[in-house]
Design a protein around this motif. Structure first.
Motif, short mmCIF file in Angstrom:
data_model
loop_
_atom_site.label_atom_id
_atom_site.label_comp_id
_atom_site.label_asym_id
_atom_site.label_seq_id
_atom_site.Cartn_x
_atom_site.Cartn_y
_atom_site.Cartn_z
N GLY A 266 -33.23 10.47 120.39
CA GLY A 266 -34.39 9.86 119.75
C GLY A 266 -34.71 8.50 120.34
O GLY A 266 -35.87 8.15 120.57
N ILE A 267 -33.69 7.70 120.59
CA ILE A 267 -33.90 6.36 121.16
C ILE A 267 -34.33 6.47 122.62
O ILE A 267 -35.27 5.81 123.06
CB ILE A 267 -32.61 5.52 121.03
N ALA A 268 -33.68 7.33 123.37
CA ALA A 268 -33.99 7.46 124.79
C ALA A 268 -35.37 8.08 125.02
O ALA A 268 -36.00 7.81 126.04
CB ALA A 268 -32.92 8.29 125.49
N SER A 269 -35.84 8.87 124.07
CA SER A 269 -37.14 9.51 124.26
C SER A 269 -38.27 8.48 124.33
O SER A 269 -39.34 8.78 124.86
CB SER A 269 -37.41 10.53 123.16
N GLY A 270 -38.04 7.28 123.84
CA GLY A 270 -39.04 6.21 123.94
C GLY A 270 -39.27 5.77 125.38
O GLY A 270 -40.22 5.04 125.67
N LEU A 271 -38.41 6.18 126.29
CA LEU A 271 -38.57 5.82 127.70
C LEU A 271 -39.57 6.72 128.43
O LEU A 271 -40.03 6.37 129.52
CB LEU A 271 -37.22 5.89 128.42
N ILE A 272 -39.87 7.87 127.84
CA ILE A 272 -40.80 8.79 128.51
C ILE A 272 -42.16 8.11 128.66
O ILE A 272 -42.71 7.55 127.72
CB ILE A 272 -40.93 10.11 127.72
N GLY A 273 -42.66 8.11 129.89
CA GLY A 273 -43.94 7.48 130.20
C GLY A 273 -43.81 6.01 130.59
O GLY A 273 -44.79 5.38 130.97
N LYS A 274 -42.60 5.46 130.50
CA LYS A 274 -42.38 4.05 130.87
C LYS A 274 -42.00 3.96 132.35
O LYS A 274 -41.49 4.91 132.94
CB LYS A 274 -41.23 3.44 130.05
N ASN A 275 -42.25 2.80 132.93
CA ASN A 275 -41.85 2.52 134.30
C ASN A 275 -40.43 1.95 134.26
O ASN A 275 -40.18 1.00 133.53
CB ASN A 275 -42.82 1.54 134.94
N VAL A 276 -39.51 2.55 135.00
CA VAL A 276 -38.13 2.06 135.04
C VAL A 276 -37.76 1.66 136.46
O VAL A 276 -38.28 2.20 137.43
CB VAL A 276 -37.12 3.11 134.51
N ASP B 63 -40.34 10.95 133.49
CA ASP B 63 -40.98 12.22 133.12
C ASP B 63 -40.33 12.84 131.89
O ASP B 63 -41.01 13.38 131.02
CB ASP B 63 -40.89 13.23 134.28
N SER B 64 -38.98 12.76 131.84
CA SER B 64 -38.27 13.38 130.72
C SER B 64 -36.87 12.79 130.61
O SER B 64 -36.43 12.03 131.47
CB SER B 64 -38.18 14.90 130.92
N ILE B 65 -36.19 13.16 129.54
CA ILE B 65 -34.80 12.77 129.30
C ILE B 65 -33.97 14.05 129.36
O ILE B 65 -34.35 15.06 128.77
CB ILE B 65 -34.62 12.12 127.91
N ILE B 66 -32.87 14.02 130.10
CA ILE B 66 -31.99 15.19 130.17
C ILE B 66 -30.58 14.77 129.79
O ILE B 66 -30.21 13.61 129.88
CB ILE B 66 -32.03 15.86 131.57
N LEU B 67 -29.81 15.74 129.37
CA LEU B 67 -28.42 15.51 128.95
C LEU B 67 -27.53 16.37 129.82
O LEU B 67 -27.68 17.59 129.87
CB LEU B 67 -28.27 15.89 127.48
N LYS B 68 -26.60 15.71 130.56
CA LYS B 68 -25.64 16.42 131.43
C LYS B 68 -24.26 15.90 131.10
O LYS B 68 -24.02 14.70 131.14
CB LYS B 68 -25.90 16.11 132.90
N ALA B 69 -23.36 16.81 130.80
CA ALA B 69 -21.95 16.47 130.56
C ALA B 69 -21.81 15.34 129.55
O ALA B 69 -21.01 14.43 129.71
CB ALA B 69 -21.24 16.12 131.86
N GLY B 70 -22.62 15.36 128.50
CA GLY B 70 -22.51 14.37 127.45
C GLY B 70 -23.13 13.02 127.76
O GLY B 70 -23.00 12.09 126.99
N GLN B 71 -23.78 12.88 128.89
CA GLN B 71 -24.42 11.61 129.26
C GLN B 71 -25.91 11.86 129.47
O GLN B 71 -26.31 12.88 130.00
CB GLN B 71 -23.80 11.02 130.52
N GLN B 72 -26.72 10.87 129.06
CA GLN B 72 -28.16 11.00 129.20
C GLN B 72 -28.65 10.45 130.52
O GLN B 72 -28.11 9.47 131.03
CB GLN B 72 -28.86 10.25 128.08
N TYR B 73 -29.66 11.10 131.05
CA TYR B 73 -30.31 10.69 132.29
C TYR B 73 -31.81 10.71 132.08
O TYR B 73 -32.32 11.53 131.31
CB TYR B 73 -29.96 11.66 133.44
#
Length: 147
Positions: free
Chosen positions: A85-95, A114-124
């Motif tokens: 939920g917190i990381a989804s606020g990054l969608i559409g932001k410039n990083v 573009d999106s948030i993904i979860l791999k091996a328990g860590q968010q990207y």
């Protein structure tokens, strides 16, 4: 004087490998389980003529409670940091992040998430074809409006 007269067996018999238990553990940090084991061992082996004073026992129990609460707080902080939920606020932001290539050279890159993904328990965050770990991001900003 012979070498046999000066030996660690004669000086430190209590430190013989047969008199000690292995103290190796999988973690170098003491946790609440190890603290509780130490406290129970201390209570089992205390001198009956000088039992542990109430103040000392209460202080050690307070320390145990503090260790347990810190451990729980650490777990909660990890979960909060990993919250989608917190990381989804990054969608559409410039990083902006620093990428390191196979030769060890680092370059500063930026792009729109573009999106948030979860791999091996860590968010990207997904920027184009790249997956960037959240802890690699150095700057977050609103994208510039088209002029």
């Amino acid at each position: 004087m012979t070498d046999s007269a000066i030996s660690t067996k004669n000086i430190w018999p209590n430190y013989s490998s047969t008199n000690t238990q292995s103290t190796t553990s999988s973690s170098s940090n003491l946790g609440k389980d190890e603290f509780l084991k130490i406290l129970i061992t201390q209570l089992k082996n205390q001198d009956p003529t000088q039992p542990l004073q109430d103040k000392e026992f209460i202080a050690q129990m307070a320390q145990f409670t503090s260790v347990e609460q810190l451990t729980n707080m650490n777990t909660e902080m990890k979960l909060m940091r990993q919250s989608l939920g917190i990381a989804s606020g990054l969608i559409g932001k410039n990083v902006t992040w620093t990428a390191v290539d196979s030769t060890g050279a680092s370059t500063v890159k930026s792009g729109i998430v573009d999106s948030i993904i979860l791999k091996a328990g860590q968010q990207y965050v997904k920027v184009g074809s790249e997956d960037i770990a959240l802890d690699s991001i150095s700057q977050i900003s609103n994208p510039e409006a088209a002029k």
